[in-house]
Scaffold this active site. Structure first.
Site, PDB file in Angstrom:
ATOM      1  N   CYS A  94       1.105  -1.203  -0.393  1.00  0.00           N
ATOM      2  CA  CYS A  94       0.124  -0.065   0.229  1.00  0.00           C
ATOM      3  C   CYS A  94       0.770   1.524   0.007  1.00  0.00           C
ATOM      4  O   CYS A  94       1.869   1.777  -0.238  1.00  0.00           O
ATOM      5  CB  CYS A  94      -1.074   0.392   0.903  1.00  0.00           C
ATOM      6  SG  CYS A  94      -1.793  -1.499   1.291  1.00  0.00           S
TER       7      CYS A  94
ATOM      8  N   ARG B  22      -4.362   1.103  -0.409  1.00  0.00           N
ATOM      9  CA  ARG B  22      -4.371  -0.415  -0.947  1.00  0.00           C
ATOM     10  C   ARG B  22      -4.431  -0.650  -2.148  1.00  0.00           C
ATOM     11  O   ARG B  22      -5.291  -0.809  -3.144  1.00  0.00           O
ATOM     12  CB  ARG B  22      -5.776  -0.421  -0.078  1.00  0.00           C
ATOM     13  CG  ARG B  22      -5.745  -2.171   0.223  1.00  0.00           C
ATOM     14  CD  ARG B  22      -6.512  -2.849   1.326  1.00  0.00           C
ATOM     15  NE  ARG B  22      -6.881  -3.512   1.405  1.00  0.00           N
ATOM     16  CZ  ARG B  22      -7.335  -4.839   2.097  1.00  0.00           C
ATOM     17  NH1 ARG B  22      -9.280  -4.786   1.512  1.00  0.00           N
ATOM     18  NH2 ARG B  22      -7.481  -5.615   2.053  1.00  0.00           N
ATOM     19  N   LEU B  23      -3.090  -1.755  -1.828  1.00  0.00           N
ATOM     20  CA  LEU B  23      -3.638  -3.116  -2.968  1.00  0.00           C
ATOM     21  C   LEU B  23      -3.595  -4.195  -2.342  1.00  0.00           C
ATOM     22  O   LEU B  23      -2.422  -4.868  -1.568  1.00  0.00           O
ATOM     23  CB  LEU B  23      -2.099  -3.036  -3.774  1.00  0.00           C
ATOM     24  CG  LEU B  23      -1.888  -4.120  -3.843  1.00  0.00           C
ATOM     25  CD1 LEU B  23      -2.166  -3.794  -5.807  1.00  0.00           C
ATOM     26  CD2 LEU B  23       0.079  -4.440  -4.487  1.00  0.00           C
TER      27      LEU B  23
ATOM     28  N   ASN C 129       1.510  -0.187   5.549  1.00  0.00           N
ATOM     29  CA  ASN C 129       1.793  -0.401   4.239  1.00  0.00           C
ATOM     30  C   ASN C 129       3.065  -1.438   4.724  1.00  0.00           C
ATOM     31  O   ASN C 129       4.437  -1.503   4.559  1.00  0.00           O
ATOM     32  CB  ASN C 129       2.466   0.801   3.538  1.00  0.00           C
ATOM     33  CG  ASN C 129       3.689  -0.294   2.167  1.00  0.00           C
ATOM     34  OD1 ASN C 129       3.574  -0.919   1.493  1.00  0.00           O
ATOM     35  ND2 ASN C 129       4.772   1.087   2.362  1.00  0.00           N
ATOM     36  N   GLY C 130       2.719  -2.487   3.746  1.00  0.00           N
ATOM     37  CA  GLY C 130       3.158  -4.126   4.432  1.00  0.00           C
ATOM     38  C   GLY C 130       2.534  -5.547   4.246  1.00  0.00           C
ATOM     39  O   GLY C 130       1.562  -5.219   3.765  1.00  0.00           O
ATOM     40  N   GLU C 131       3.568  -5.955   4.919  1.00  0.00           N
ATOM     41  CA  GLU C 131       3.127  -7.218   5.340  1.00  0.00           C
ATOM     42  C   GLU C 131       3.540  -8.085   6.760  1.00  0.00           C
ATOM     43  O   GLU C 131       4.997  -7.850   6.580  1.00  0.00           O
ATOM     44  CB  GLU C 131       2.763  -8.689   3.725  1.00  0.00           C
ATOM     45  CG  GLU C 131       1.979  -7.936   2.766  1.00  0.00           C
ATOM     46  CD  GLU C 131       0.882  -8.172   2.963  1.00  0.00           C
ATOM     47  OE1 GLU C 131       0.263  -8.633   3.517  1.00  0.00           O
ATOM     48  OE2 GLU C 131       0.222  -7.971   1.871  1.00  0.00           O
TER      49      GLU C 131
ATOM     50  N   ILE D 153      13.646 -12.254 -17.282  1.00  0.00           N
ATOM     51  CA  ILE D 153      14.034 -11.218 -19.153  1.00  0.00           C
ATOM     52  C   ILE D 153      14.903 -11.893 -19.510  1.00  0.00           C
ATOM     53  O   ILE D 153      16.164 -12.100 -18.527  1.00  0.00           O
ATOM     54  CB  ILE D 153      13.736  -9.691 -18.396  1.00  0.00           C
ATOM     55  CG1 ILE D 153      14.605  -9.267 -17.423  1.00  0.00           C
ATOM     56  CG2 ILE D 153      12.240  -8.988 -18.099  1.00  0.00           C
ATOM     57  CD1 ILE D 153      14.431  -7.581 -17.577  1.00  0.00           C
TER      58      ILE D 153
ATOM     59  N   SER E  32      11.657 -12.194  -4.526  1.00  0.00           N
ATOM     60  CA  SER E  32      12.783 -11.951  -5.066  1.00  0.00           C
ATOM     61  C   SER E  32      14.236 -13.000  -3.849  1.00  0.00           C
ATOM     62  O   SER E  32      14.013 -13.226  -2.983  1.00  0.00           O
ATOM     63  CB  SER E  32      12.849 -10.000  -5.162  1.00  0.00           C
ATOM     64  OG  SER E  32      13.603  -9.856  -3.798  1.00  0.00           O
ATOM     65  N   GLY E  33      15.224 -12.488  -4.605  1.00  0.00           N
ATOM     66  CA  GLY E  33      16.468 -13.561  -4.174  1.00  0.00           C
ATOM     67  C   GLY E  33      17.214 -11.942  -3.205  1.00  0.00           C
ATOM     68  O   GLY E  33      18.416 -12.626  -2.884  1.00  0.00           O
TER      69      GLY E  33
END
Length: 632
Positions: free
Chosen positions: A2, A50-51, A75-77, A291, A363-364
């Site tokens: 978010c 919000r996402l 914002n976050g998880e 990619i 991601s890494g």
């Protein structure tokens, strides 16, 4: 994921215009296209974009606690929210939603600021307690999620997830901080201890602020740090087993989502390890995205494809042109502050591809910092060994004099390019590592600056806070200190900023399982021999993943995203390189010397030297300054 924004009156309680905080949040609409909300009360205003990732139909923000005492924008998880929720329910807390936001509200009510140590996740949030009339601002341990702050006229503090959120406030002043230019020209980004605009700050990673009406703003308080001062006991195999457990925990905890989830896959060790552990934990094929480039020498799609086939992923790849310079203006707008990591261009491309298939991508990021995977860390360890044999009184004159007369041979094979190494060995370990990490050393920046910047900069040098961070780090060795600085300085300023801005620009949530704080804390305790062996960095991680990944993936030379900026400035961007010397933003301001910039460009375009990195820095700086000017 978010975007958050808000205004807090810390001097006198004044009403907050809801439209003003709404405009600030709307400037962050790309971070949260699925919903918005605004809440105001005397002296406080909070706004949210919000996402939707978890509890899609519920959990609107700003969110109130069930007793109405507290309000939050987040914002976050929080990856352990279900376990925390269960613990809080035993203490009598009731929950109306199925998401993680409400868990933070309950945790605040039970533990106050100590709730932060119980949160496992990435976050930046603002929580207002109506009972105590306090504003609680907090940022996660490693700085995955950003939070910008600015003091406004009239005794107010504004905050937002990105600088553009602050710029939407009409009271924001847009005066460039000359010390930020010094920082940027050294590192290629503006580190977290500063911002490009005067009066703007960033809440440091692992810090919080507790503000009250009628009181001055207190300094941020650190709530988490990583220590390299201890060593893990046990054998290599003991450590390998523990590492694998922690990596599995980091990956599986970040696979919780109510939307499609996948992974970035470059074909390198880190992203391949994440995909391998995702595939192990998933009952269905992992969605992977890669990619490649139309230039064979920088294309890694064959390695990514090999991993995709090995783990039977639902693989998506796209070949893009290496000539992506048409996106330069877009990149400058995405980052707000000047940002010269050219890999931001391909990172944006892989985020765009991923967003076509998923809403969350793992991601890494983080393994190189934690396990010593960068070549500069391997070199620094060797240099520290050399420093231990020769006293500074000898090293300074011998290596320093050699370094200054040694030619800067960009064209030569790497072993013959010894100038930087000699200069580094003549200095302290902290100064030497700062030189290895920087794009332009102090003497190189000095030549480019104009009289105005030299005067405004004064005695300040960009390396000073970095070297201080290393000297004061909780560490045993030079390698420890280098990794500590990478985790606290380079990681949030460059790597995580790049991932956050490029992913959020396309409304994609990126998660970093290798930055699980328990994994980072364990890695910091590893003996040096299990981080680096001979010239191999990240040794224990590679050894651990041998049961999953082929040798040519684990032990091939590190590549990463490559952008051919040197060729661009001798081809399609040659005119832009030469025009930098005439830039009113750079030269007309007195910050840079016209003749020095013209010489820099001409030497590169004609092939006498490789000045692509400083030219790219200057080009991105010029474009960012234009975007930040009051007329923009």
């Amino acid at each position: 994921m978010c975007g958050i924004a808000g205004i807090f009156h810390y001097e006198t309680v004044k009403p907050v215009d809801p439209k003003r905080v709404e405009r600030m949040a709307d400037a962050l609409a790309h971070r949260g296209p699925d919903g918005s909300g605004v809440w105001t009360a005397p002296g406080i205003g909070l706004a949210h974009r919000r996402l939707s990732i978890i509890d899609l139909a519920g959990s609107p923000q700003p969110m109130h606690s069930d007793d109405g005492r507290a309000v939050i924008v987040f914002n976050g998880e929080i990856y352990n929210y279900r376990r925390l929720r269960h613990e809080l329910e035993k203490d009598g807390f009731a929950f109306r939603t199925d998401g993680d936001t409400e868990t933070i509200l309950a945790a605040w009510r039970k533990w106050g600021p100590d709730c932060l140590s119980r949160l496992d996740g990435m976050f930046a949030f603002a929580l207002y307690d109506l009972e105590t009339r306090q504003l609680f601002l907090a940022r996660d341990r490693l700085g995955v999620k950003p939070l910008y702050l600015a003091r406004l006229e009239g005794g107010a503090l504004a905050f937002a997830s990105e600088l553009k959120g602050l710029l939407a406030n009409p009271l924001m002043r847009r005066k460039i901080d000359p010390l930020a230019i010094e920082d940027y020209m050294a590192w290629g980004y503006v580190p977290d201890h500063r911002a490009i605009l005067q009066g703007v700050e960033k809440l440091p990673a692992g810090h919080f602020m507790l503000l009250e009406h009628g009181r001055e703003i207190p300094p941020p308080k650190q709530w988490w740090d990583v220590s390299f001062a201890e060593r893990e006991n046990g054998t290599s195999e003991d450590h390998s087993a523990k590492l694998l457990h922690l990596m599995r925990e980091g990956v599986t905890s970040r696979m919780v989502a109510d939307v499609p989830l996948g992974a970035f896959l470059s074909g390198g060790v880190d992203s391949s390890s994440v995909v391998a552990l995702m595939a192990e934990a998933s009952a269905k094929p992992v969605t992977s995205c890669s990619i490649g480039f139309d230039v064979a020498s920088v294309d890694e799609t064959s390695h990514a494809r090999k991993i995709a086939e090995l783990f039977a992923t639902d693989h998506h790849e796209r070949i893009v042109s290496a000539d992506q310079f048409d996106e330069i203006d877009r990149i400058a707008a995405i980052f707000d502050e000047p940002f010269a990591d050219a890999s931001a261009l391909p990172t944006l491309r892989v985020c765009e591809l991923a967003r076509e298939h998923v809403t969350v991508a793992l991601s890494g990021d983080g393994a190189d910092e934690a396990f010593a995977g960068y070549r500069r860390q391997v070199f620094h360890r060797r240099e520290e060994q050399a420093r231990s044999f020769l006293p500074a009184a000898l090293r300074g004159p011998i290596f320093g004099n050699l370094g200054y007369i040694w030619p800067k041979a960009d064209w030569a094979p790497r072993p013959l390019r010894a100038k930087a190494t000699l200069l580094s060995l003549s200095e302290s370990g902290e100064a030497g590592y700062a030189r290895a990490l920087s794009i332009l050393a102090p003497e190189q920046r000095q030549v480019l600056y104009g009289d105005t910047l030299l005067r405004e900069r004064g005695d300040y040098r960009a390396e000073q806070p970095f070297e201080k961070l290393m000297r004061e780090s909780p560490a045993r060795s030079g390698l420890d200190r280098a990794q500590y600085a990478d985790l606290k300085f380079w990681l949030p300023g460059d790597i995580l900023t790049k991932t956050d801005r490029t992913s959020m620009a396309v409304s994609l949530e990126a998660r970093e399982p290798l930055l699980d704080h328990r994994l980072i804390e364990f890695a910091a305790r590893l003996p040096e021999r299990q981080r680096i062996r001979r010239t191999t960095g990240k040794w224990l991680m590679k050894h651990t993943m041998e049961r999953y990944l082929p040798e040519d993936i684990l032990y091939r030379p590190k590549q990463g995203f490559v952008t051919p900026i040197a060729q661009w400035f001798r081809g399609p961007l040659a005119d832009q390189a030469r025009s930098i010397a005439g830039s009113e933003m750079l030269v007309g301001s007195g910050w840079f010397d016209r003749k020095a910039l013209a010489r820099l460009a001409d030497d590169h375009v004609t092939g006498r030297a490789d000045n692509s990195r400083p030219l790219w820095q200057l080009l991105m700086l010029e474009k960012s300054l234009r975007n930040l000017s009051p007329a923009s």
